[in-house]
Design a protein around this motif. Structure first.
Motif, PDB file in Angstrom:
ATOM      1  N   UNK A  47       0.485  -1.071   0.109  1.00  0.00           N
ATOM      2  CA  UNK A  47      -0.037   0.090  -0.019  1.00  0.00           C
ATOM      3  C   UNK A  47       0.914   1.181   0.014  1.00  0.00           C
ATOM      4  N   UNK A  48       0.393   2.267  -0.886  1.00  0.00           N
ATOM      5  CA  UNK A  48       1.261   3.494  -0.901  1.00  0.00           C
ATOM      6  C   UNK A  48       0.872   4.540  -0.382  1.00  0.00           C
ATOM      7  N   UNK A  49      -0.568   5.078  -0.874  1.00  0.00           N
ATOM      8  CA  UNK A  49      -1.126   6.194  -0.432  1.00  0.00           C
ATOM      9  C   UNK A  49      -2.798   6.147  -1.130  1.00  0.00           C
ATOM     10  N   UNK A  50      -3.380   7.103  -0.485  1.00  0.00           N
ATOM     11  CA  UNK A  50      -4.888   7.331  -0.702  1.00  0.00           C
ATOM     12  C   UNK A  50      -4.953   8.536  -1.577  1.00  0.00           C
ATOM     13  N   UNK A  51      -5.712   8.502  -2.892  1.00  0.00           N
ATOM     14  CA  UNK A  51      -5.909   9.565  -3.834  1.00  0.00           C
ATOM     15  C   UNK A  51      -7.445   9.493  -4.024  1.00  0.00           C
ATOM     16  N   UNK A  52      -7.910  10.793  -4.752  1.00  0.00           N
ATOM     17  CA  UNK A  52      -9.169  11.293  -4.989  1.00  0.00           C
ATOM     18  C   UNK A  52      -9.725  10.199  -5.923  1.00  0.00           C
ATOM     19  N   UNK A  53     -10.740   9.856  -5.949  1.00  0.00           N
ATOM     20  CA  UNK A  53     -11.473   8.853  -6.616  1.00  0.00           C
ATOM     21  C   UNK A  53     -11.715   9.464  -7.966  1.00  0.00           C
ATOM     22  N   UNK A  54     -11.430   8.937  -9.114  1.00  0.00           N
ATOM     23  CA  UNK A  54     -11.738   9.552 -10.365  1.00  0.00           C
ATOM     24  C   UNK A  54     -12.719   8.475 -11.333  1.00  0.00           C
ATOM     25  N   UNK A  55     -13.693   9.111 -12.005  1.00  0.00           N
ATOM     26  CA  UNK A  55     -14.663   8.261 -12.447  1.00  0.00           C
ATOM     27  C   UNK A  55     -14.169   7.363 -13.512  1.00  0.00           C
ATOM     28  N   UNK A  56     -14.439   6.202 -13.473  1.00  0.00           N
ATOM     29  CA  UNK A  56     -14.022   5.236 -14.416  1.00  0.00           C
ATOM     30  C   UNK A  56     -12.779   4.197 -13.786  1.00  0.00           C
ATOM     31  N   UNK A  57     -12.674   4.442 -12.578  1.00  0.00           N
ATOM     32  CA  UNK A  57     -11.521   3.753 -11.918  1.00  0.00           C
ATOM     33  C   UNK A  57     -12.418   2.477 -11.153  1.00  0.00           C
ATOM     34  N   UNK A  58     -11.712   1.346 -11.170  1.00  0.00           N
ATOM     35  CA  UNK A  58     -11.983   0.066 -10.600  1.00  0.00           C
ATOM     36  C   UNK A  58     -12.745   0.414  -9.274  1.00  0.00           C
ATOM     37  N   UNK A  59     -13.999  -0.097  -9.003  1.00  0.00           N
ATOM     38  CA  UNK A  59     -14.506  -0.075  -7.712  1.00  0.00           C
ATOM     39  C   UNK A  59     -13.948  -0.925  -6.615  1.00  0.00           C
ATOM     40  N   UNK A 118      -9.491   6.216  -3.484  1.00  0.00           N
ATOM     41  CA  UNK A 118      -8.753   5.015  -3.715  1.00  0.00           C
ATOM     42  C   UNK A 118      -7.574   4.544  -3.282  1.00  0.00           C
ATOM     43  N   UNK A 119      -7.299   3.247  -3.064  1.00  0.00           N
ATOM     44  CA  UNK A 119      -6.072   2.727  -2.864  1.00  0.00           C
ATOM     45  C   UNK A 119      -4.897   2.685  -4.010  1.00  0.00           C
ATOM     46  N   UNK A 120      -3.787   3.329  -3.790  1.00  0.00           N
ATOM     47  CA  UNK A 120      -2.532   3.517  -4.618  1.00  0.00           C
ATOM     48  C   UNK A 120      -1.511   2.371  -4.034  1.00  0.00           C
ATOM     49  N   UNK A 121      -1.115   1.576  -4.845  1.00  0.00           N
ATOM     50  CA  UNK A 121      -0.024   0.549  -4.488  1.00  0.00           C
ATOM     51  C   UNK A 121       1.194   1.119  -5.173  1.00  0.00           C
ATOM     52  N   UNK A 122       2.348   0.605  -4.232  1.00  0.00           N
ATOM     53  CA  UNK A 122       3.719   0.974  -5.041  1.00  0.00           C
ATOM     54  C   UNK A 122       4.048   0.379  -6.119  1.00  0.00           C
ATOM     55  N   UNK A 123       3.575  -0.928  -6.457  1.00  0.00           N
ATOM     56  CA  UNK A 123       3.883  -1.813  -7.537  1.00  0.00           C
ATOM     57  C   UNK A 123       2.553  -2.025  -8.423  1.00  0.00           C
ATOM     58  N   UNK A 124       1.688  -1.047  -8.774  1.00  0.00           N
ATOM     59  CA  UNK A 124       0.640  -1.215  -9.406  1.00  0.00           C
ATOM     60  C   UNK A 124       0.821  -1.392 -10.995  1.00  0.00           C
ATOM     61  N   UNK A 125       0.212  -2.447 -11.429  1.00  0.00           N
ATOM     62  CA  UNK A 125       0.649  -2.764 -12.745  1.00  0.00           C
ATOM     63  C   UNK A 125      -0.724  -2.314 -13.741  1.00  0.00           C
ATOM     64  N   UNK A 126      -0.457  -2.133 -14.898  1.00  0.00           N
ATOM     65  CA  UNK A 126      -1.429  -1.991 -15.967  1.00  0.00           C
ATOM     66  C   UNK A 126      -1.218  -3.079 -16.990  1.00  0.00           C
TER      67      UNK A 126
END
Length: 362
Positions: free
Chosen positions: A229-241, A257-265
């Motif tokens: 877990x890295x940080x919390x950011x404001x929710x943007x419409x379209x992001x996964x629930x 929304x939760x942001x992770x240090x190793x998020x992958x797209x």
């Protein structure tokens, strides 16, 4: 016909007499000097004055011919001394796209054998070689600089018409200082190569294959469970629930929304489009890579027997573009980085600007 026969021996002689080097300090081996047209006319005039003075036994006319000839000889030594005081080093041009202009920068440095600074106008042009297609000076055959001014750098434009790694030819430097009686020149090889990436153009792309763990049967929340877990950011419409921090929403009412240090797209592999001319396909791939790089999307590249694993770093972009530029003539080492960090950051900004100006958005 003359150029075809003597072209290679002449270049071989130049390579032996003036070897390629990133820096050159002119000397007797690298400087050529001959009277100019005006100088030859000056010599003919001196001879005519001498003949007239001898024929009519006119001492004043003879004295005038001797004086003018002395000026001619003094100009010979001074022209050589001024031109030979030039010492230059080179800054290689940055990597550019095809059909754009790079700049070869010559830096004037202090000559070890001369304390005086060179003066006068210095004319610079590419050495004209038979059937030379690359490169050419943009919009002109030569460029003139004031070598005696305070500016220590001379910028020479290079217009590259095709993709690939190009060995720049010799530069011809000329000077007629001070009276135009003699032309001093040299042909310098700075041993510089410049890379031109394919010109970005919109076109058809090859099959885009997504390689994600979700596509292999894993769930996205399971994949994220292994991330920090890295940080919390404001929710943007379209992001996964499933990334919404529901506890925070229940407490504060603010959607985050939760942001992770190793998020992958999703990982994307690009390849040459089938049934498309090679240059059009390479241009389309270049446009797509530049667009995906600016959008922060991870992408890979399959080019012949070479595969680049998905990434979004500046070095990765240059590796992919370099492979496109040299395909299929040159094998490319995936592990080597082709650009320094400073140059990479500079070209990243340049490529983003070029893609915006040409309408190369995804």
């Amino acid at each position: 016909m003359f150029k075809k026969v003597f072209h290679k021996p002449w270049l071989a002689w130049l390579d032996k007499r003036i070897p390629p080097n990133p820096s050159h300090a002119l000397n007797m081996r690298s400087v050529f000097i001959l009277p100019s047209r005006f100088g030859w006319g000056f010599i003919v005039m001196c001879m005519c004055l001498f003949l007239l003075g001898t024929n009519y036994q006119n001492n004043l006319m003879l004295l005038l011919s001797y004086l003018l000839l002395s000026v001619m000889l003094l100009t010979l030594f001074y022209s050589y001394q001024n031109f030979a005081a030039i010492a230059l080093s080179v800054s290689p041009p940055k990597t550019v796209f095809a059909n754009t202009t790079a700049h070869l920068t010559l830096n004037r440095v202090k000559h070890s054998n001369y304390k005086t600074k060179p003066e006068g106008l210095l004319q610079v042009q590419w050495l004209q070689i038979h059937k030379l297609k690359l490169p050419k000076l943009k919009d002109t055959t030569s460029i003139t600089f004031d070598i005696g001014n305070q500016e220590q750098r001379l910028s020479i434009p290079v217009l590259l018409y095709t993709r690939g790694e190009h060995k720049l030819p010799r530069l011809t430097l000329k000077s007629a200082y001070p009276f135009g009686l003699f032309n001093c020149w040299t042909h310098l090889d700075f041993d510089v190569e410049v890379m031109a990436y394919p010109e970005p153009k919109a076109g058809k792309l090859g099959e885009v294959v997504h390689y994600t763990q979700d596509a292999a049967g894993s769930k996205e929340d399971e994949r994220q469970g292994n991330e920090d877990f890295f940080a919390l950011t404001d929710f943007i419409e379209g992001e996964p629930l499933n990334r919404v921090a529901w506890k925070q929403v229940a407490k504060t009412g603010n959607w985050v929304v939760k942001q992770f240090s190793e998020q992958k797209s999703d990982d994307v592999y690009l390849s040459l489009p089938p049934n498309t001319p090679l240059e059009e396909g390479l241009s389309a791939l270049t446009q797509k890579i530049v667009s995906m790089q600016s959008q922060g999307v991870h992408y890979g590249l399959k080019l012949g027997s070479t595969t680049f694993t998905p990434n979004n770093s500046i070095a990765h972009m240059h590796q992919c573009l370099r492979a496109l530029a040299t395909y299929p003539n040159t094998t490319f080492a995936v592990s080597s980085a082709s650009t320094t960090p400073v140059a990479a950051a500079s070209l990243a900004a340049q490529t983003t600007g070029d893609s915006a100006s040409k309408g190369l958005s995804k």
